[in-house]
Design a protein around this motif. Structure first.
Motif, short mmCIF file in Angstrom:
data_model
loop_
_atom_site.label_atom_id
_atom_site.label_comp_id
_atom_site.label_asym_id
_atom_site.label_seq_id
_atom_site.Cartn_x
_atom_site.Cartn_y
_atom_site.Cartn_z
N ARG A 51 -0.83 4.42 -2.22
CA ARG A 51 0.23 4.25 -1.11
C ARG A 51 -0.32 3.80 0.14
O ARG A 51 0.38 3.97 1.08
CB ARG A 51 0.95 5.47 -1.10
CG ARG A 51 1.74 5.75 -2.40
CD ARG A 51 2.33 7.59 -2.04
NE ARG A 51 1.05 8.30 -1.88
CZ ARG A 51 1.33 9.66 -1.93
NH1 ARG A 51 2.71 10.33 -1.76
NH2 ARG A 51 0.39 10.35 -1.89
N ALA A 111 7.82 3.56 -1.85
CA ALA A 111 8.55 2.24 -1.59
C ALA A 111 7.49 1.35 -2.17
O ALA A 111 7.99 0.31 -2.40
CB ALA A 111 9.04 1.78 -0.09
N VAL A 112 6.22 1.37 -2.32
CA VAL A 112 5.52 0.12 -2.63
C VAL A 112 5.41 0.19 -4.19
O VAL A 112 4.78 -0.90 -4.61
CB VAL A 112 4.24 0.24 -1.90
CG1 VAL A 112 4.32 0.10 -0.58
CG2 VAL A 112 3.41 1.63 -2.15
N LYS A 171 8.16 5.17 -11.74
CA LYS A 171 9.10 4.09 -11.09
C LYS A 171 10.55 4.33 -11.46
O LYS A 171 11.17 3.75 -12.22
CB LYS A 171 8.77 2.73 -11.49
CG LYS A 171 7.09 2.15 -10.94
CD LYS A 171 6.77 1.01 -11.60
CE LYS A 171 6.44 0.96 -12.96
NZ LYS A 171 5.06 2.05 -13.24
N GLN A 192 10.28 -8.20 -7.87
CA GLN A 192 10.28 -7.40 -6.73
C GLN A 192 8.92 -6.52 -6.61
O GLN A 192 8.33 -6.63 -5.87
CB GLN A 192 11.49 -6.57 -6.56
CG GLN A 192 11.44 -5.89 -5.40
CD GLN A 192 11.65 -6.86 -4.05
OE1 GLN A 192 12.53 -7.71 -4.06
NE2 GLN A 192 10.66 -6.61 -3.19
N MET A 193 8.91 -5.70 -7.82
CA MET A 193 7.67 -4.97 -7.93
C MET A 193 6.48 -5.74 -7.78
O MET A 193 5.48 -5.37 -7.07
CB MET A 193 7.83 -4.31 -9.16
CG MET A 193 6.95 -3.05 -9.05
SD MET A 193 6.53 -2.17 -10.60
CE MET A 193 5.40 -3.47 -11.14
N GLU A 238 6.09 -8.81 -6.47
CA GLU A 238 5.86 -9.14 -5.29
C GLU A 238 5.28 -8.36 -4.15
O GLU A 238 4.65 -8.42 -3.49
CB GLU A 238 7.40 -9.64 -4.72
CG GLU A 238 7.80 -11.01 -5.32
CD GLU A 238 9.24 -11.45 -5.19
OE1 GLU A 238 9.82 -10.97 -4.21
OE2 GLU A 238 9.77 -11.94 -5.81
N ASP A 239 5.95 -6.95 -4.28
CA ASP A 239 5.29 -6.06 -3.47
C ASP A 239 3.82 -5.68 -3.92
O ASP A 239 3.05 -5.50 -2.92
CB ASP A 239 6.11 -4.58 -3.87
CG ASP A 239 7.53 -4.66 -3.12
OD1 ASP A 239 8.35 -3.77 -3.74
OD2 ASP A 239 7.84 -5.49 -2.44
N ARG A 245 2.09 -8.13 -0.68
CA ARG A 245 2.37 -7.29 0.58
C ARG A 245 1.10 -7.41 1.23
O ARG A 245 -0.19 -7.51 0.64
CB ARG A 245 2.41 -5.84 0.14
CG ARG A 245 3.70 -5.25 0.00
CD ARG A 245 3.83 -4.08 -0.34
NE ARG A 245 3.68 -2.87 0.67
CZ ARG A 245 2.64 -2.38 0.83
NH1 ARG A 245 1.57 -2.47 0.01
NH2 ARG A 245 2.31 -1.64 1.74
N THR A 263 -2.98 -2.30 -0.83
CA THR A 263 -2.87 -1.83 -2.12
C THR A 263 -3.73 -2.97 -2.86
O THR A 263 -4.64 -2.50 -3.89
CB THR A 263 -1.43 -1.83 -2.71
OG1 THR A 263 -0.75 -2.70 -2.21
CG2 THR A 263 -0.67 -0.68 -2.71
N PRO A 309 6.13 -13.31 2.10
CA PRO A 309 6.76 -12.72 1.09
C PRO A 309 7.42 -13.92 0.32
O PRO A 309 7.67 -14.91 0.81
CB PRO A 309 7.77 -11.85 1.65
CG PRO A 309 7.95 -12.44 3.09
CD PRO A 309 6.74 -12.91 3.49
#
Lengths: 584, 313
Positions: free
Chosen positions: A540, B109-110, B117, B222-223, B225-226, B230, B234, B247
């Motif tokens: 995180r 959120a990430v 999940k 979406q996941m 992409e995150d 980001r 991470t 993005p």
């Protein structure tokens, strides 16, 4: 005393030491005096490194200049269950580079849960002229290209064992890279490979290697080709079949049956994917000689299983799916009186309801009927304290007991009580218990029992159990021989960890995930204990960006003399002695 | 019961005397040792949530254990990034509290790879919650290798069944087998297929994603992409490559990357062309490819038949 030690020439002492192979004994020898230390280190040929980050390659090489065999383990055990993010570490590259320079005569490399690349494999193939044994257990990072390099260059290769590794299947042609004059293969395990290997190359290889003892095929090898392979290698001791399915045809069946009968030394069978039950009788003629039977991929039903195991009177190790059901385990208890190890895996672990009639009763039966049973791995959906107590009383010789009740927090189904007392009976009666995995509804009480009784326990796995830090404290303060502790989803936090910090240096490693440990405690531990690496795994972002009370995701602590490692990925956070947060 | 084990009845050395006093003496021992960690012990020992933790643990049964409570505010104190997505899943999976426990500790959120999940789940639920059991990461503890093997067998058994459907096979064994394997495959399609690897061009180390945490392409994209685009910490890029901060939409062709997958036959296909269920059944791994490289995908699809004929001999 010193005079006595010096009165023997070094060669004599070295000769005497050569009869001592066990690592612990050799370690003890090396502590007697300087002279023995020196002789021992020059004559040590084999080293086992339980955690590749506990020591650096350079340190091993400096102390043992003449190694021929090395075994390394990398990732924590929970990596098997996807709890360790990719990229965490366990790279064997620095070891291979260092050893390529220092040990030109290295013969054996055994790795478990490590990352090895094709480049590493090529370096192995080129650097060690007398290379004989490569065992890659649950490893990843390489492809069939790397295997081709090994096959092509390692002229003296005896053993190539890829057990359960993740191999990128680029082509099945790698097997053809074994030269035509290569004949020294003793053991080949390619069961984990997805692709079809070149079958004619395999046939020729098997045919020209007279010392072949172990052959574990992959699923892609069809059943109708198996007989030919067996006829070329009737001396086989261990066989893993490929897919065990084919159209039922009498000629294929009798060919296969004949081939099996011709293998008079065959003691171990595995494989059995996609089983067509009609072909099972082909192995009946050899069942009485079997000591190991791995049917854990065989989706055959209880009646067929009963017919099969009923003939295996000499079976010592049985791995099977829960299709065997209680009735099948009763048959095992009746027929397999020499059974030492039983593993029952779930066929439908995520189904909401039981799909088979397998309960605690099956395990109780086997514990009653098999006096030598000492190692158990059992997945089931219900358990009772009474059953556990019966098992404990029946089998005080148990050394490995791993019970997985599929739904977390399941209580004793008869009394609805926690299973504390049942597991307590296990640790109380089984005084030599080395490994224990808990499941079901458990309070701090079970840990009190474990801390009190499990004095020989070396490895403990805990999930969804306990109530407070007391539980962890009991274990850390009571289990004198504890080496590995892995915990997930338990309400254990900072208190017990900090109170038992010194204990952590006596253990190989501690894993805690989804518990209640804060970053503050980790920082403190890292500062106070320089011989521990305290690694916080948290995807995180920086732990300092959250309140210090916020629990971290995962924690891996291990003792080391090599200091912090240099290959940590972005999601691993440690603390160095300056108490500044260090990104890798 | 306790009597037989003699733990709480008689004294055995240090810790275990009768009942309450045992607990007290053990607790005081813990505190004494803590004094060594001066300055930190007060922080470490103040544990407001501990009492709640005991209650929160556990139980899918009604009577025998402690009650289940939903306590989002308590966890909120710990600075977790709560999103509206989390609450529906917390409430609806009230019976599987252990997984909620790990959920609150790891969810964010990430979308961490190896955490639970739930957020994605709750957005895209089609028909009710996932089948039975708690879909907690890594539980039951079965090696990915073994899970994948079982699932692959179920898939091929189903393929065989589909072949057999036209034939008249009335033997009881066969029927039973069909029942078993159907139940298996139904359950397995909803269970962990095993994590699939995801690689992105330019980064040597891949990640793993659990496809079963998603029930549609949108959340998967979406996941990913995150995970990969980001600009936070991470993903650590290797070799000094610049961070990908834009993005981008992987599925609609508007970014410089496209999402592709390798199917069972070894062919690389664009993600999104087939129904989700079919995708789940055939995907082996994913790759986020530069659009420029992916242009060749369409023609390769047609070459598939030719390639199948030239297998190694």
């Amino acid at each position: 005393m010193q005079r006595m030690a010096c009165s023997f020439p070094d060669e004599v002492l070295e000769h005497v030491f050569s009869f001592v192979q066990c690592d612990n004994d050799r370690n003890a020898i090396s502590t007697v005096c300087k002279s023995w230390y020196k002789i021992e280190r020059w004559s040590r040929r084999r080293v086992f490194v339980g955690n590749c980050y506990a020591i650096s390659p350079g340190m091993v090489i400096r102390r043992f200049p003449e190694l021929r065999s090395i075994e390394l383990k990398g990732k924590p055990h929970f990596a098997d269950f996807n709890l360790v993010p990719d990229g965490w570490g366990g790279y064997v590259a620095p070891w291979i580079s260092a050893m390529a320079a220092a040990y030109p005569w290295l013969e054996e490399i055994r790795l478990k849960r490590m990352v090895i690349t094709d480049e590493n494999l090529e370096l192995i193939a080129k650097s060690f002229k007398n290379f004989k044994v490569l065992v890659l257990s649950s490893c990843e990072g390489f492809s069939t290209e790397g295997l081709a390099a090994v096959a092509a260059n390692c002229r003296n290769l005896r053993e190539l064992d890829l057990r359960e590794s993740e191999v990128e299947d680029l082509s099945g042609h790698w097997l053809s890279h074994f030269p035509d004059d290569y004949t020294s293969l003793v053991s080949l395990n390619i069961a984990c490979l997805g692709c079809e290997v070149s079958f004619s190359a395999l046939e020729r290889l098997v045919g020209r290697c007279p010392n072949l003892r172990t052959l574990r095929l992959n699923r892609a090898v069809p059943l109708d080709k198996l007989a030919n392979l067996l006829r070329r290698a009737p001396q086989l001791v261990e066989l893993g079949t490929g897919a065990y399915s084919s159209e039922l045809r009498p000629d294929v069946f009798s060919n296969l049956s004949g081939a099996f009968s011709g293998c008079k030394e065959l003691k171990s069978l595995s494989g059995f994917w996609d089983v067509v039950p009609g072909y099972l009788p082909a192995v009946y003629p050899i069942c009485c000689r079997l000591t190991t039977l791995n049917l854990s991929y065989a989706t055959i039903q209880s009646p067929d299983l009963i017919k099969l195991v009923g003939q295996c009177q000499n079976l010592q190790r049985l791995w099977v799916l829960d299709y065997i059901e209680d009735a099948g385990l009763d048959a095992v208890a009746a027929s397999c009186k020499g059974l030492r190890e039983l593993r029952v895996f779930p066929s439908d672990p995520f189904g909401p309801e039981p799909n088979v009639l397998l309960t605690e009763q099956g395990l109780v039966s086997v514990s009653e009927g098999c006096p030598k049973l000492q190692s158990v791995l059992y997945f089931c959906r219900q358990m009772s304290n009474a059953a556990l107590m019966t098992i404990a009383r029946n089998r005080p010789n148990m050394t490995r007991f791993r019970l997985c009740i599929i739904e977390p927090g399941t209580p004793d189904y008869l009394t609805l009580q926690p299973l504390d007392v049942g597991f307590g009976a296990i640790v109380e009666h089984c005084k030599d218990l080395q490994r224990l995995s808990l499941s079901g509804l458990l309070t701090d009480r079970v840990f009190e029992y474990i801390g009190t009784y499990a004095k020989k326990l070396e490895m403990l796995s805990v999930a969804f159990a306990g109530e407070s830090d007391l539980g962890l404290h009991h274990v850390l303060s009571g289990c004198e021989n504890l080496r590995k502790l892995e915990i997930r989803d338990c309400p254990f936090g900072d208190k017990a960890l900090l109170a038992n910090a010194a204990k952590l240096e006596t253990m190989r490693s501690l894993w805690m995930s989804s518990c209640s440990v804060t970053f503050g405690a980790c920082k403190l531990l890292g500062q106070k204990m320089p011989r521990l690496n305290v690694e916080v795994i948290d995807e995180r972002g920086p732990p300092d960006s959250r309140p210090e009370r916020c629990p971290i995701e995962k924690l891996y602590i291990y003792r080391t003399v090599a200091g912090p490692r240099f290959d940590m990925p972005g999601f691993v956070w440690t603390i160095d002695e300056d108490s500044a947060m260090r990104l890798s | 019961m306790d009597g037989t084990l003699g733990l709480l009845g008689g004294g055995s050395g240090g810790g275990g005397s009768s009942g309450a006093s045992a607990n007290e003496s053990t607790v005081s021992k813990v505190e004494v040792v803590e004094q060594d960690f001066v300055g930190m012990s007060s922080e470490a020992s103040s544990y407001p949530a501990e009492a709640e933790l005991e209650l929160g643990l556990g139980l899918s049964l009604g009577g025998g254990g402690a009650a289940v409570k939903a306590k989002p505010c308590k966890w909120g104190e710990r600075g977790r990034i709560l999103t509206a997505k989390d609450f529906p899943s917390v409430v609806s999976h009230g019976s599987s509290t252990p997984s909620r426990f790990s959920d609150t500790a790891t969810a964010a959120a990430v979308g961490p790879v190896s955490g639970t999940k739930r957020a994605a789940d709750s957005v895209c639920q089609e028909g009710g919650s996932p089948t039975g059991g708690s879909q907690v990461v890594g539980w039951p503890p079965i090696r990915a290798y073994r899970m994948n093997s079982l699932v692959n067998q179920a898939k091929s058994q189903r393929a065989e069944e589909d072949k057999l459907i036209g034939e008249k096979d009335k033997s009881p064994d066969a029927t039973k087998k069909k029942i078993y394997s159907k139940a298996e495959t139904n359950a397995k399609e909803k269970c962990h297929l095993g994590f699939v690897k995801v690689n992105i061009d330019g980064v040597p180390i891949g990640r793993k994603v659990d496809l079963n945490a998603h029930s549609c392409y949108a959340t998967l994209a979406q996941m990913l992409e995150d995970m990969f685009f980001r600009s936070a910490t991470t993903v650590k890029s290797m070799g000094g490559e610049e961070q990908l901060t834009k993005p981008s939409k992987l599925l609609d062709g508007s970014s410089e990357f496209v999402l592709t997958y390798e199917d069972r036959d070894g062919d690389w296909m664009l993600v999104g062309d087939v129904p989700w269920g079919m995708f789940l059944g055939s995907v082996k791994r994913l790759r986020i490819m530069r659009t420029s490289e992916a242009n060749g995908l369409a023609p390769r699809f047609h070459e598939r038949n030719e390639r199948q004929r030239s297998k190694p001999i």
